[in-house]
Scaffold this motif. Structure first.
Motif, PDB file in Angstrom:
ATOM      1  N   MET A 147       0.804  -1.212   0.098  1.00 16.69           N
ATOM      2  CA  MET A 147      -0.022  -0.159  -0.039  1.00 16.69           C
ATOM      3  C   MET A 147       0.954   1.265  -0.018  1.00 16.69           C
ATOM      4  SD  MET A 147      -2.714   1.472   2.957  1.00 16.69           S
ATOM      5  CE  MET A 147      -4.169   0.483   2.538  1.00 16.69           C
ATOM      6  N   VAL A 148       0.341   2.019  -0.881  1.00 13.93           N
ATOM      7  CA  VAL A 148       1.346   3.441  -0.913  1.00 13.93           C
ATOM      8  C   VAL A 148       0.320   4.431  -0.363  1.00 13.93           C
ATOM      9  CG1 VAL A 148       2.159   5.129  -2.453  1.00 13.93           C
ATOM     10  CG2 VAL A 148       2.717   2.847  -2.656  1.00 13.93           C
ATOM     11  N   ILE A 149       0.896   5.509   0.313  1.00 15.53           N
ATOM     12  CA  ILE A 149      -0.207   6.674   0.615  1.00 15.53           C
ATOM     13  C   ILE A 149       0.584   8.068   0.336  1.00 15.53           C
ATOM     14  CG2 ILE A 149      -1.143   8.006   2.468  1.00 15.53           C
ATOM     15  CD1 ILE A 149      -0.860   5.197   3.879  1.00 15.53           C
ATOM     16  N   HIS A 150      -0.050   8.619  -0.687  1.00 18.80           N
ATOM     17  CA  HIS A 150       0.645  10.147  -1.224  1.00 18.80           C
ATOM     18  C   HIS A 150       0.533  10.920  -0.053  1.00 18.80           C
ATOM     19  CE1 HIS A 150       0.190   8.937  -5.763  1.00 18.80           C
ATOM     20  NE2 HIS A 150       1.070   8.135  -5.128  1.00 18.80           N
ATOM     21  N   PHE A 151       1.421  12.090  -0.325  1.00 19.05           N
ATOM     22  CA  PHE A 151       1.684  13.302   0.446  1.00 19.05           C
ATOM     23  C   PHE A 151       0.201  14.042   0.887  1.00 19.05           C
ATOM     24  CE2 PHE A 151       1.282  15.289  -3.622  1.00 19.05           C
ATOM     25  CZ  PHE A 151       0.603  16.536  -3.205  1.00 19.05           C
ATOM     26  N   ASN A 152      -0.667  13.614   0.182  1.00 16.47           N
ATOM     27  CA  ASN A 152      -2.222  14.291   0.295  1.00 16.47           C
ATOM     28  C   ASN A 152      -3.336  13.440   0.810  1.00 16.47           C
ATOM     29  OD1 ASN A 152      -2.576  12.630  -1.888  1.00 16.47           O
ATOM     30  ND2 ASN A 152      -3.253  14.078  -3.315  1.00 16.47           N
ATOM     31  N   GLY A 153      -2.699  12.118   1.426  1.00 15.65           N
ATOM     32  CA  GLY A 153      -3.389  10.972   1.927  1.00 15.65           C
ATOM     33  C   GLY A 153      -4.146  10.218   0.934  1.00 15.65           C
ATOM     34  N   LYS A 154      -4.164  10.346  -0.445  1.00 14.25           N
ATOM     35  CA  LYS A 154      -4.657   9.426  -1.240  1.00 14.25           C
ATOM     36  C   LYS A 154      -3.745   8.215  -1.541  1.00 14.25           C
ATOM     37  CE  LYS A 154      -7.578  12.754  -2.813  1.00 14.25           C
ATOM     38  NZ  LYS A 154      -8.827  12.890  -2.372  1.00 14.25           N
ATOM     39  N   VAL A 155      -4.577   6.895  -1.466  1.00 11.71           N
ATOM     40  CA  VAL A 155      -4.062   5.783  -1.591  1.00 11.71           C
ATOM     41  C   VAL A 155      -4.199   5.289  -3.098  1.00 11.71           C
ATOM     42  CG1 VAL A 155      -4.065   3.384  -0.753  1.00 11.71           C
ATOM     43  CG2 VAL A 155      -4.630   5.304   0.775  1.00 11.71           C
ATOM     44  N   PRO A 156      -3.140   5.190  -3.994  1.00 12.77           N
ATOM     45  CA  PRO A 156      -3.096   4.899  -5.205  1.00 12.77           C
ATOM     46  C   PRO A 156      -3.403   3.339  -5.269  1.00 12.77           C
ATOM     47  CG  PRO A 156      -1.019   5.404  -4.868  1.00 12.77           C
ATOM     48  CD  PRO A 156      -1.775   5.663  -3.701  1.00 12.77           C
ATOM     49  N   LEU A 157      -3.491   2.926  -6.581  1.00 11.52           N
ATOM     50  CA  LEU A 157      -3.453   1.530  -6.746  1.00 11.52           C
ATOM     51  C   LEU A 157      -2.097   0.816  -6.484  1.00 11.52           C
ATOM     52  CD1 LEU A 157      -4.853  -1.087  -8.364  1.00 11.52           C
ATOM     53  CD2 LEU A 157      -3.820  -0.199 -10.324  1.00 11.52           C
ATOM     54  N   CYS A 158      -0.908   1.527  -6.564  1.00 18.56           N
ATOM     55  CA  CYS A 158       0.254   0.819  -6.362  1.00 18.56           C
ATOM     56  C   CYS A 158       1.281   2.042  -6.691  1.00 18.56           C
ATOM     57  CB  CYS A 158       0.592  -0.349  -7.169  1.00 18.56           C
ATOM     58  SG  CYS A 158       0.811   0.133  -8.889  1.00 18.56           S
ATOM     59  N   GLY A 159       2.540   1.552  -5.940  1.00 19.67           N
ATOM     60  CA  GLY A 159       3.663   2.783  -6.301  1.00 19.67           C
ATOM     61  C   GLY A 159       3.959   3.138  -7.800  1.00 19.67           C
ATOM     62  N   CYS A 160       3.440   2.563  -8.707  1.00 17.47           N
ATOM     63  CA  CYS A 160       3.505   2.959 -10.055  1.00 17.47           C
ATOM     64  C   CYS A 160       2.432   3.847 -10.562  1.00 17.47           C
ATOM     65  CB  CYS A 160       3.598   1.820 -11.189  1.00 17.47           C
ATOM     66  SG  CYS A 160       4.823   0.478 -11.038  1.00 17.47           S
ATOM     67  N   ASP A 161       1.374   4.102  -9.657  1.00 17.34           N
ATOM     68  CA  ASP A 161       0.160   5.061  -9.938  1.00 17.34           C
ATOM     69  C   ASP A 161       0.591   6.341  -9.430  1.00 17.34           C
ATOM     70  OD1 ASP A 161      -2.056   5.929 -10.497  1.00 17.34           O
ATOM     71  OD2 ASP A 161      -3.196   4.771  -9.129  1.00 17.34           O
ATOM     72  N   PHE A 162       1.542   6.744  -9.774  1.00 20.49           N
ATOM     73  CA  PHE A 162       2.123   8.216  -9.219  1.00 20.49           C
ATOM     74  C   PHE A 162       1.165   9.352  -9.547  1.00 20.49           C
ATOM     75  CE2 PHE A 162       4.399   7.217 -12.872  1.00 20.49           C
ATOM     76  CZ  PHE A 162       4.175   8.272 -13.628  1.00 20.49           C
ATOM     77  N   ASN A 163       0.353   9.155 -10.457  1.00 18.41           N
ATOM     78  CA  ASN A 163      -0.771  10.095 -10.736  1.00 18.41           C
ATOM     79  C   ASN A 163      -2.170   9.891 -10.122  1.00 18.41           C
ATOM     80  OD1 ASN A 163       0.994  11.795 -12.325  1.00 18.41           O
ATOM     81  ND2 ASN A 163       0.759  10.596 -14.187  1.00 18.41           N
ATOM     82  N   ASN A 164      -2.046   8.988  -9.342  1.00 20.17           N
ATOM     83  CA  ASN A 164      -3.552   8.490  -8.806  1.00 20.17           C
ATOM     84  C   ASN A 164      -4.649   8.339  -9.867  1.00 20.17           C
ATOM     85  OD1 ASN A 164      -3.330   8.113  -5.822  1.00 20.17           O
ATOM     86  ND2 ASN A 164      -4.355  10.030  -5.464  1.00 20.17           N
ATOM     87  N   ALA A 165      -4.244   7.607 -10.778  1.00 22.16           N
ATOM     88  CA  ALA A 165      -5.304   7.265 -11.747  1.00 22.16           C
ATOM     89  C   ALA A 165      -6.271   6.391 -11.288  1.00 22.16           C
ATOM     90  CB  ALA A 165      -4.421   6.739 -12.825  1.00 22.16           C
ATOM     91  N   TYR A 166      -5.832   5.702 -10.265  1.00 20.75           N
ATOM     92  CA  TYR A 166      -6.932   4.601  -9.494  1.00 20.75           C
ATOM     93  C   TYR A 166      -6.889   4.939  -7.952  1.00 20.75           C
ATOM     94  CZ  TYR A 166      -7.037   2.230 -13.860  1.00 20.75           C
ATOM     95  OH  TYR A 166      -7.042   1.999 -15.282  1.00 20.75           O
ATOM     96  N   THR A 167      -7.538   5.667  -7.286  1.00 21.74           N
ATOM     97  CA  THR A 167      -7.560   6.170  -6.051  1.00 21.74           C
ATOM     98  C   THR A 167      -8.339   4.985  -5.383  1.00 21.74           C
ATOM     99  OG1 THR A 167      -7.157   8.293  -6.538  1.00 21.74           O
ATOM    100  CG2 THR A 167      -7.914   7.837  -4.395  1.00 21.74           C
ATOM    101  N   LEU A 168      -7.799   4.474  -4.475  1.00 16.67           N
ATOM    102  CA  LEU A 168      -8.722   3.219  -3.626  1.00 16.67           C
ATOM    103  C   LEU A 168      -8.807   3.628  -2.316  1.00 16.67           C
ATOM    104  CD1 LEU A 168      -6.125   0.243  -4.646  1.00 16.67           C
ATOM    105  CD2 LEU A 168      -8.523   1.110  -5.749  1.00 16.67           C
ATOM    106  N   GLY A 169      -8.454   4.962  -1.864  1.00 10.45           N
ATOM    107  CA  GLY A 169      -9.018   5.378  -0.643  1.00 10.45           C
ATOM    108  C   GLY A 169      -8.524   6.764  -0.400  1.00 10.45           C
ATOM    109  N   ASP A 170      -8.553   7.423   0.880  1.00 11.42           N
ATOM    110  CA  ASP A 170      -7.917   8.702   1.293  1.00 11.42           C
ATOM    111  C   ASP A 170      -8.001   8.441   2.841  1.00 11.42           C
ATOM    112  OD1 ASP A 170      -7.665  11.146   1.919  1.00 11.42           O
ATOM    113  OD2 ASP A 170      -8.888  11.973   0.676  1.00 11.42           O
ATOM    114  N   VAL A 171      -6.608   8.501   3.498  1.00  7.99           N
ATOM    115  CA  VAL A 171      -6.593   8.541   4.757  1.00  7.99           C
ATOM    116  C   VAL A 171      -6.811   9.793   5.871  1.00  7.99           C
ATOM    117  CG1 VAL A 171      -4.760   6.764   4.565  1.00  7.99           C
ATOM    118  CG2 VAL A 171      -4.058   8.946   4.789  1.00  7.99           C
TER     119      VAL A 171
END
Length: 73
Positions: free
Chosen positions: A1-25
């Motif tokens: 699981m990857v969590i971006h600086f803005n709290g968005k959780v993308p599909l994986c580490g390769c999804d750096f543009n958050n094309a598939y957001t799976l959650g938001d912490v």
């Protein structure tokens, strides 16, 4: 699981543009994201060998690697 600086959780580490957001912490805890219907759907697609149904996953070979390479010490 990857969590971006803005709290968005993308599909994986390769999804750096958050094309598939799976959650938001910011609005869910990590356990809620991890056990979410979205994450479960992605796990089922991958474990059934159908990852190419997800455009971002086409051609990715991480799931093809032998465990000894993924978890090598």
């Amino acid at each position: 699981m990857v969590i971006h600086f803005n709290g968005k959780v993308p599909l994986c580490g390769c999804d750096f543009n958050n094309a598939y957001t799976l959650g938001d912490v910011n609005v869910q805890n990590i356990q809620e994201v991890w056990k979410s219907e979205n994450y479960e759907k992605i796990r089922k697609i991958h474990s059934s060998g159908n990852r190419n149904e997800i455009p971002l996953c086409i051609g990715c070979n991480i799931w093809n690697l032998d465990e000894k390479y993924v978890y090598e010490k």
